[in-house]
Design a protein around this motif. Structure first.
Motif, short mmCIF file in Angstrom:
data_model
loop_
_atom_site.label_atom_id
_atom_site.label_comp_id
_atom_site.label_asym_id
_atom_site.label_seq_id
_atom_site.Cartn_x
_atom_site.Cartn_y
_atom_site.Cartn_z
N TYR A 58 2.63 13.40 -1.96
CA TYR A 58 2.93 14.90 -1.27
C TYR A 58 3.80 14.68 -0.14
O TYR A 58 4.04 13.71 0.62
N GLU A 59 4.37 15.75 0.22
CA GLU A 59 5.34 16.05 1.25
C GLU A 59 4.38 16.29 2.55
O GLU A 59 3.44 17.20 2.39
N ARG A 60 4.53 15.56 3.39
CA ARG A 60 3.60 15.60 4.55
C ARG A 60 3.40 16.92 5.42
O ARG A 60 2.32 17.22 5.64
N GLN A 73 5.03 15.70 -4.79
CA GLN A 73 6.41 15.45 -5.00
C GLN A 73 6.43 14.49 -6.52
O GLN A 73 7.33 14.31 -7.14
N LEU A 97 13.02 10.71 -5.07
CA LEU A 97 12.54 11.42 -4.07
C LEU A 97 13.58 11.97 -3.03
O LEU A 97 14.71 11.10 -3.32
N LYS A 124 12.50 12.10 3.89
CA LYS A 124 10.97 12.75 3.93
C LYS A 124 10.03 11.87 4.44
O LYS A 124 9.81 10.84 3.89
N LEU A 137 5.97 11.47 3.95
CA LEU A 137 5.26 11.60 2.72
C LEU A 137 3.85 11.14 3.09
O LEU A 137 3.66 10.21 4.11
#
Length: 894
Positions: free
Chosen positions: A574-576, A582, A597, A601, A603
């Protein structure tokens, strides 16, 4: 041209004769000398056969100045009387055979009486050109034959015509040959023949010119006919032009053979003497070449010898079938080197199906090699054997003896022989040694089965001979019973037996055992299988990010107990900040590669283990992908013009100098802070009080979790704003499959615990600690001696998430369980919900209690002693609860 005249008669009183060749000119003499002096000739008349005038010469009257010549019809213009010769003569041209006869010359004078003179004309007729015939009566031309070398040549020269009778002679080149007498042909009386015989023709007689000559007068040219003879020769010699070096089997060789002296050129053939057949294409490639002088012939054999050709005789034969005995041959003994051919035999007195442990076994290695093998190696299952008399392994080049064999010596035996051509492998003999069944390794030993679920338990054994019977038994805490034969199916061919088992009650869980039986006896140690209640798998542990790039990363974990079912693994990324999924990756093994990815990013990741019963609690990680802007900046520096390099370098030098100064200041500050922190640690209390109880699921571990926790501290995280990676408590080897995380829901990862308000809202001592992150939790676990300030009365809640037990063995401690004031925990069986523990930082730890049947010391920052009773047994499990770092104020040294 006037031919020679002979003035002599054949007999006394006969007129002289004149000989003339047919077609030539002849002069018949007539002497005009008068008997009275001063007299003159007035008329000359020629007669043939006495009365027939044929020519007259008249000088009478008007012809005194110009004589008159008269000729008969036969002479026409070919006769002329001439007085300029002495004596005068009648010249006749183109004499024919009809002109032969007696001629009379009558001479009338003016005063003297008439005079008559006689002369005989003999016409010589040369013979016709001779003809040469062979023994078959066939006329030969320029060449006679061919004849065989060493044979006889017979030629006959036949001559017709000729007057007088001609003489026939033979010439060899320019040398007269003595021949037999000329004979007259019986059929044609006007033909004469003379035969030439040459015996034992030699090579020197080849193309020799033989001439037949016929002549009947010395003054006439003889007539000739010539022929040259043609002779066929046997081959003089044949030779195989090959060295005496040995051949290698299955390699291609070119072997030349040459012969000479044969006429016509000899034909060359190849053969193997022992095979009694000729070597011919297409199996054998043979190229033949005849020299320009046609005196020699060569043949090139392309030959691939085999092992069977060793010792055989290769024959090269040159033959000329036009002559008798025109065959000559030579031979070559083949010496073919080949890789050893080996036959491995078991001792003749041994029965391969009746060899037991303790018997003596021996093998014989029969080696067929050229040249002889210089060594023989014995192999067992492909590994070379070494001589070891202490272990009963006795070997030589041709024999191998095994004394008192054991089960481990069963397997494939072979021998390898070596010579200069290579290594030859023998056939393989599988040595079978009878032994009782034993369990096959790497079998599945634990089966997780739900109630009323049918399962097939596979029992595999190894034995020789194969087992002829299996038996099963079941054992639980209540009883031991034999399993009826109809409950399992045995497959003897595969050395397996399958038990179909369906647990119904709790007493159906336990241990099943399997025995195999064969001719050697019953299996001594059974195969043991544990049947447990199937459940979800344990969480993964030791998870870490092993590699990362600007668009990918790799996550590696260690798998835990599979819950009795085959498991697989899942990774969710997941995106944080936004919590958007993702990537979702599944794998058969706990190694995940995530690509595609976005760079730079932050994560958060959740890792699960799953089986047919569900999936485990997640293991939560945080990470990030690398940024690419830094690389682009570095690359862009190299593309600027030369004029812009100097200003950029000046700016970079200034930046680097500033960074170095800041780094020195930070290092000094960290050194001062570390010295103060060490002072704070010296004043911190050893134990953290527990204000309220914590509820945890039952765990049974035989290891000391305190020691493991001390030996495996978590990594000290960086500051809260940096990118970092954090594993849950399940990653700590000391916890042995226990899982500790902030939230059971990955979507809540990194959020405040239990929905508590932000940290700025915690103003009262009774307010719970807020914003407890995994980073803070791990840091609290590292700093075990941390104690909040005495003036801080905050209560902190930590969320615990524990995995299922993977063993039912209790941890025994003499029937004791622990409880100490407010530091205790109670067990709630079967509760998988999220539980909290309340920690009172304001309380001081009580004095260490005296160990008894009710209490026990706590030796970690926060411990929970779990006590429960089942069938009169006490179970306990120690769980370490880690809380975030609260801070260390310089004034209080906390």
């Amino acid at each position: 041209m006037v031919t020679l005249i002979k003035y002599q008669g054949t007999t006394p009183g006969s007129p002289p004769s004149v000989q003339a060749l047919v077609g030539k000119t002849v002069a018949l003499p007539c002497d005009l000398t008068p008997s009275t002096p001063n007299d003159s000739v007035v008329l000359v008349v020629w007669y043939k056969d006495e009365h027939t005038p044929i020519y007259s010469y008249d000088v009478r009257g008007p012809y005194i100045t110009r004589p008159k010549h008269w000729r008969g019809e036969n002479l026409e213009a070919r006769a002329l009387f001439q007085r300029i010769t002495n004596p005068s003569s009648l010249n006749m041209d183109n004499v024919s055979e009809a002109d032969e006869g007696e001629y009379r010359c009558r001479i009338d004078y003016l005063k003297s009486p008439t005079k008559n003179l006689r002369v005989r004309l003999d016409v010589i007729v040369p013979p016709n050109k001779p003809k040469i015939y062979d023994v078959n009566g066939t006329e030969v031309g320029d060449h006679a034959g061919p004849y065989e070398e060493g044979g006889d040549m017979k030629l006959q020269c036949v001559v017709s015509g000729g007057k007088p009778t001609p003489t026939i002679r033979w010439w060899r080149e320019d040398k007269l040959i003595q021949t037999s007498t000329t004979t007259r042909n019986r059929d044609l009386t006007n033909r004469l023949a003379n035969q030439l015989i040459v015996r034992g023709l030699k090579r020197t007689d080849q193309h020799v010119k033989f001439t037949c000559e016929a002549s009947n007068h010395n003054y006439s040219l003889p007539v000739r006919s010539s022929t040259s003879i043609d002779i066929y020769f046997r081959p003089l010699d044949v030779e195989i032009l090959s060295s005496n070096q040995p051949f290698s089997a299955d390699r291609k060789y070119e072997i030349p053979c040459q012969t000479f002296g044969s006429r016509p050129p000899a034909n060359i053939t190849w053969s193997i003497l022992e095979m009694r057949r000729e070597l011919r294409p297409p199996k054998y490639n043979i190229t033949e070449n005849i020299a320009e002088d046609r005196n020699s012939t060569s043949s090139l054999l392309t030959f691939i010898p085999s092992k069977e050709d060793n010792g055989r005789t290769l024959v090269c034969r040159a033959s000329n079938l036009n002559v008798k005995n025109g065959v000559i041959e030579t031979s070559l003994q083949l010496n073919v080197y080949y890789i050893p051919r080996i036959q491995l035999l078991l001792g003749s007195s041994l029965n391969p199906d009746d060899i037991e442990e303790g018997d003596d076994v021996y093998f014989e290695c029969q080696v067929d090699a050229n040249p002889s093998a210089y060594k023989v190696v014995w192999k067992h299952n492909g590994i070379a054997l070494q001589k070891n008399q202490l272990r009963g392994i006795i070997m030589s080049n041709e024999n191998l003896a095994l004394q008192a064999v054991t089960r481990s010596q069963a397997g494939n035996y072979s021998c390898v022989g070596s010579n200069v051509e290579g290594d030859g492998d023998s056939n393989i003999i599988h040595l079978k040694i009878m032994f009782k069944p034993i369990c096959r390794t790497h079998q599945k030993r634990v089966y997780g089965i739900a109630r009323h679920e049918e399962s097939r338990i596979l029992c595999e054994v190894e034995s020789y001979p194969p087992p002829d019977r299996f038996s099963w038994s079941f054992n639980n805490s209540a009883e031991v019973m034999e399993v009826p034969q109809e409950r399992y199916n045995s497959t003897i061919h595969h050395f397996t037996s399958i038990l179909t088992y369906t647990p119904v009650t709790e007493l159906d869980y336990g241990t099943v055992m399997c025995w195999g039986n064969n001719l050697a006896g019953r299996q001594q140690e059974p195969c043991i299988f544990h049947i447990i209640a199937a459940g979800k798998p344990d969480p993964l542990y030791n998870c870490s990010i092993v590699n990362r790039t600007n668009d990918s990363l790799e996550v590696e974990c260690t798998e835990g107990f599979d819950g009795g079912q085959p498991q697989y693994f899942l990774l969710e990324v997941y995106e944080r900040k936004s919590g958007v999924l993702q990537a979702n990756v599944s794998a058969k093994f706990p190694l995940f590669i995530v690509s595609g990815l976005d760079p730079g990013k932050e994560l958060k990741m959740a890792v699960y283990a799953a089986n047919a019963k569900g999936r485990s609690e997640p293991v939560l990680l945080e990470g990030f992908t690398l940024k690419v802007a830094e690389k682009q900046t570095v690359l862009s520096l190299g593309t600027r013009d030369q004029i812009e390099i100097a200003p950029v370098l000046g700016v970079l030098v200034g930046i680097v100098t500033a960074v170095l100064l800041v780094t020195v200041v930070i290092l000094l500050a960290l050194k001062i802070r570390r010295s103060r922190r060490n002072a704070c640690r010296a004043l911190r209390p050893r134990f953290l009080p527990v204000k309220d109880k914590v509820t945890l699921p039952l765990r049974s571990e035989s290891e000391d979790l305190f020691e493991k926790d001390d030996k495996n501290p978590d990594v000290v995280p960086s500051n809260k704003d940096s990118d970092y990676q954090l594993g849950s408590a399940a990653q700590t080897p000391g916890l042995n499959n226990s899982a500790l995380s902030v939230s059971g829901n990955p979507a809540d990862f990194g959020r405040n615990v239990a929905g508590s308000p932000p940290a700025s809202a915690a103003t009262s001592p009774s307010a719970p600690l807020q914003n407890v992150t995994p980073l803070a939790e791990a840091y609290m676990a590292r700093n075990r001696n941390f104690t909040p300030s005495a003036t801080n009365n905050e209560v902190v809640y930590a969320e615990l998430q524990l995995a299922r037990p993977n063993s039912l063995d209790p941890i025994k401690n003499g029937g004791q369980h622990f409880a100490s004031g407010q530091q205790y925990a109670t067990l709630r069986k079967g509760d998988d919900s999220t539980i909290y523990t309340q920690i009172d930082h304001g309380r001081r730890p009580p004095p260490p209690p005296v160990p008894n049947s009710r209490t026990s010391p706590i030796v970690s920052p926060v411990t929970a002693a779990i006590s429960t009773s089942k069938q009169g047994l006490y179970h306990r499990e120690v769980v370490t609860v880690r809380t975030p770092l609260m801070g260390c104020q310089q004034e209080s040294c906390v």
